[in-house]
Design an enzyme around this catalytic site. Structure first.
Site, PDB file in Angstrom:
ATOM      1  N   GLU B  58     -40.637 -32.739  67.299  1.00  0.00           N
ATOM      2  CA  GLU B  58     -41.174 -34.088  67.522  1.00  0.00           C
ATOM      3  C   GLU B  58     -40.621 -35.104  66.530  1.00  0.00           C
ATOM      4  O   GLU B  58     -40.293 -36.228  66.908  1.00  0.00           O
ATOM      5  CB  GLU B  58     -42.707 -34.079  67.484  1.00  0.00           C
ATOM      6  N   ALA B  82     -50.799 -36.380  73.259  1.00  0.00           N
ATOM      7  CA  ALA B  82     -50.930 -37.369  72.191  1.00  0.00           C
ATOM      8  C   ALA B  82     -50.967 -36.780  70.773  1.00  0.00           C
ATOM      9  O   ALA B  82     -50.346 -37.329  69.870  1.00  0.00           O
ATOM     10  CB  ALA B  82     -52.146 -38.255  72.444  1.00  0.00           C
ATOM     11  N   PHE B  84     -49.421 -34.543  69.435  1.00  0.00           N
ATOM     12  CA  PHE B  84     -48.110 -34.166  68.908  1.00  0.00           C
ATOM     13  C   PHE B  84     -47.485 -35.311  68.106  1.00  0.00           C
ATOM     14  O   PHE B  84     -46.493 -35.112  67.414  1.00  0.00           O
ATOM     15  CB  PHE B  84     -47.165 -33.704  70.026  1.00  0.00           C
ATOM     16  N   HIS B 127     -55.852 -29.938  70.537  1.00  0.00           N
ATOM     17  CA  HIS B 127     -55.167 -30.517  71.698  1.00  0.00           C
ATOM     18  C   HIS B 127     -55.966 -31.627  72.384  1.00  0.00           C
ATOM     19  O   HIS B 127     -55.555 -32.104  73.432  1.00  0.00           O
ATOM     20  CB  HIS B 127     -54.868 -29.418  72.730  1.00  0.00           C
TER      21      HIS B 127
END
Lengths: 325, 322
Positions: B58, B82, B84, B127
């Site tokens: 990322e 999101a 991440f 998550h």
């Protein structure tokens, strides 16, 4: 590799500019005329200039917190850089960046970024942009031995390799990440060994020899421009000053080591010797030094006489396209 | 008017912007496979150069988006989900948000990040984040959270055309929602809230998935004789203060419904703005309907009650009317 006489003189001129710029600005800092964290490039001139001279004017460059030398190496004028250090409106960053971020986009800079390792992905992205645009521009990324231990190093070199990007990663290995010796923090002896992990060429060269740097980086640039992908070039160099000016801890480096590099491995002295062997007269180089001295004096006048930014400038450039809401 | 799902609307925005402007390209994890739905089919239309699967890196690909933007491209970086963004936080904060300012306007960063929020579906603490409040504190980023298919399309198109970094937070709970989407080049300007329902007694300012709950609550309240005005904020930064303050000036009461954790939320910011600038219009304290300051648990029995719902919004409004 043959280098034209003009290019040799230009190399010397840019090295002299960096050397004198740093001597002057360090004095100004110690006299209280400049402020902020201040990392000089003195001692690393050959590594910077040899790499930058291997680029075309329209190639891109990404740099680091040790930002003074890079734009000078890429051809920036001194007045905007000095004005920036003084926090003036006429500075290259209009007084928003200061010592760790001297960036002149008119010479292809895409920023000098002061979080260690943060420029590596940006360089991959700029190279990707050029590739998608079908333009044969190369992006050169300076970073230090310390940055080679950041995750962004791994992520960026891997990206550049899988996408065959026109990027050249130049590790300015000055032996220390801040105050800690590179051999204590880095699992390989040479950072260039890490290139193998990305299937790209990696070489280590004498970073005090401007022509050796120029040759290695030129080869990497040629490869990148041909569409053959990225390379890693490590230049073994040394900073003559402390990590930042004003840090009181000095005993992390052996005084004999500092003395050795200053007296035996000074890149300007070494280059003067090399130029002498190529028939360039020392007097001619003295003239270049004098010309740079005059240029710097003019830049200093310009910076001192430039206005500070108005208070409302603290709120400009937050966005390119501000939306009133 | 034709109808599309939220995901179809996002997809249409991407297709239209990629057709319109060669500098637009999409990258992220599994984008050619359309793992998150909005990028389905793009690779067939535009090829692997402009639709790129990235490694799971990322920081690398978000920062690469910044570099590409600086040299004149308009990258759309898909974050998969999101949270991440945390892995890429330095690139987002130190590079993307700051470069235009730091370099005195020399750098332009027309980059769009798509950040789906997959909460309330058993994904547990790592998550399920709705991380826009963390990003709202960082000057230099524009943040949007469209709540309808029409806005999803129109605001994504506006984001891609904008010369600054924009993060689009998609509420995963809305992905399957179908709604009318105008034909043609439908662009919705950033920074403009939408009054979804007019009312006189209480203003409900809502965001993302909470907008639909606010509208349901307004129906319930209407049956009880309470007239609620529902304002869909749509943009977080810039935040349309004028529309919020004008609504509160009319109703005198404010409920703010925001799926984020309460501390430092958009709800908190809206409450502070109204408390500071609309205080004399208020007839009752301001109520925030948010997610309490705890982690998101896996068990549905634990997770579901945490988020703003129509019942919680209606209850808050009733209390202000009491």
């Amino acid at each position: 590799m043959t280098v034209s006489g003009g290019d040799l003189r230009e190399m010397y001129r840019r090295m002299s500019r960096i050397r004198q710029f740093e001597a002057t600005t360090k004095e100004l800092l110690l006299a209280g005329e400049l402020y902020g964290a201040f990392h000089t490039s003195t001692g690393q001139e050959a590594s910077i200039v040899g790499a930058c001279m291997a680029l075309r004017d329209d190639d891109y460059m990404v740099g680091t917190h040790r930002s003074h030398g890079h734009p000078i190496g890429k051809g920036a004028a001194l007045d905007g850089l000095l004005a920036e250090l003084m926090g003036k409106e006429t500075g290259v960053n209009q007084g928003k960046g200061g010592s760790m971020h001297l960036s002149d986009f008119s010479v292809g800079s895409l920023g000098e970024t002061s979080i260690v390792g943060s420029g590596l992905p940006v360089a991959a992205g700029a190279a990707l942009g050029s590739k998608l645009q079908g333009i044969d521009r190369v992006t050169l990324c300076f970073f230090g031995d310390g940055a080679s231990n950041q995750g962004t190093f791994h992520e960026s070199l891997n990206l550049a390799a899988i996408w065959t990007l026109p990027a050249v990663y130049v590790c300015e290995n000055n032996g220390y990440g801040e105050l800690t010796a590179a051999h204590k923090t880095t699992a390989v002896e040479e950072v260039s060994e890490r290139a193998a992990g990305y299937g790209m060429p990696g070489v280590t060269v004498d970073g005090q020899d401007v022509l050796a740097v120029y040759e290695a980086v030129s080869e990497a640039v040629t490869r990148a421009r041909r569409g053959e992908g990225p390379s890693l070039v490590e230049t073994m160099t040394y900073r003559f000053d402390n990590h930042a000016i004003g840090i009181r801890i000095e005993n992390y480096r052996d005084p004999a080591e500092i003395e050795h590099w200053r007296t035996q491995r000074d890149p300007l002295v070494l280059f003067r010797d090399a130029l002498g062997e190529r028939g360039v007269d020392g007097d001619e180089l003295d003239v270049i030094d004098k010309e740079v001295e005059a240029e710097l004096a003019e830049a200093l006048d310009f910076a001192r006489s430039s206005p500070a930014p108005p208070p409302e400038a603290a709120f400009t450039h937050l966005f390119t396209n501000p939306i009133d809401a | 008017m034709r109808t599309l799902t939220y995901l179809e609307a996002l997809n249409e925005a991407l297709v239209e912007e990629m057709e319109r402007d060669q500098s637009v390209f999409v990258m992220g994890e599994d984008v050619t496979w359309g793992l998150m739905g909005s990028t389905t089919g793009l690779v067939d239309k535009f090829g692997q150069e402009r639709v790129r699967d990235t490694p799971i890196s990322e920081a690398g690909f978000v920062g690469a988006g910044a570099g590409a933007a600086m040299v004149g491209m308009r990258p759309v970086v898909h974050m998969l989900i999101a949270p991440f963004v945390y892995v890429a936080f330095d690139q987002l904060v130190s590079i993307i948000a700051k470069s235009t300012y730091l370099y005195g306007g020399q750098a332009k960063l027309p980059i769009t990040l798509m950040a789906p929020m997959l909460y309330n579906r058993g994904n547990a603490a790592q998550h399920s984040d709705r991380p826009y409040p963390a990003l709202m504190t960082i000057p230099g980023l524009k943040l949007i959270a469209p709540a309808t298919p029409a806005d999803a399309k129109g605001m994504l198109k506006a984001a891609i055309r904008d010369d600054d970094p924009v993060i689009s937070f998609e509420d995963g709970g809305l992905w399957g929602q179908r709604g009318e989407v105008p034909d043609g080049d439908h662009v919705v300007p950033l920074g403009v809230a939408d009054v979804k329902r007019e009312g006189d007694d209480v203003t409900v300012v809502a965001l993302a998935g909470a907008v639909a709950h606010a509208l349901t609550a307004a129906e319930e309240l209407a049956d009880e004789g309470i007239s609620a005005e529902v304002v869909d904020l749509r943009s977080i930064v810039p935040l349309d203060r004028r529309t919020v303050l004008a609504s509160v000036a009319k109703t005198g009461r404010l409920v703010v419904a925001d799926p984020a954790h309460e501390m430092g939320s958009v709800a908190s910011e809206v409450a502070a703005i109204v408390a500071g600038e609309g205080f004399w219009d208020l007839q009752a304290p301001i109520a925030r309907v948010t997610t309490p300051h705890t982690q998101i648990p896996y068990s549905a029995a634990l997770e579901r009650p945490l988020y703003p719902s129509a019942d919680r919004i209606a209850a808050a409004a009733r209390e202000l009317m009491a």
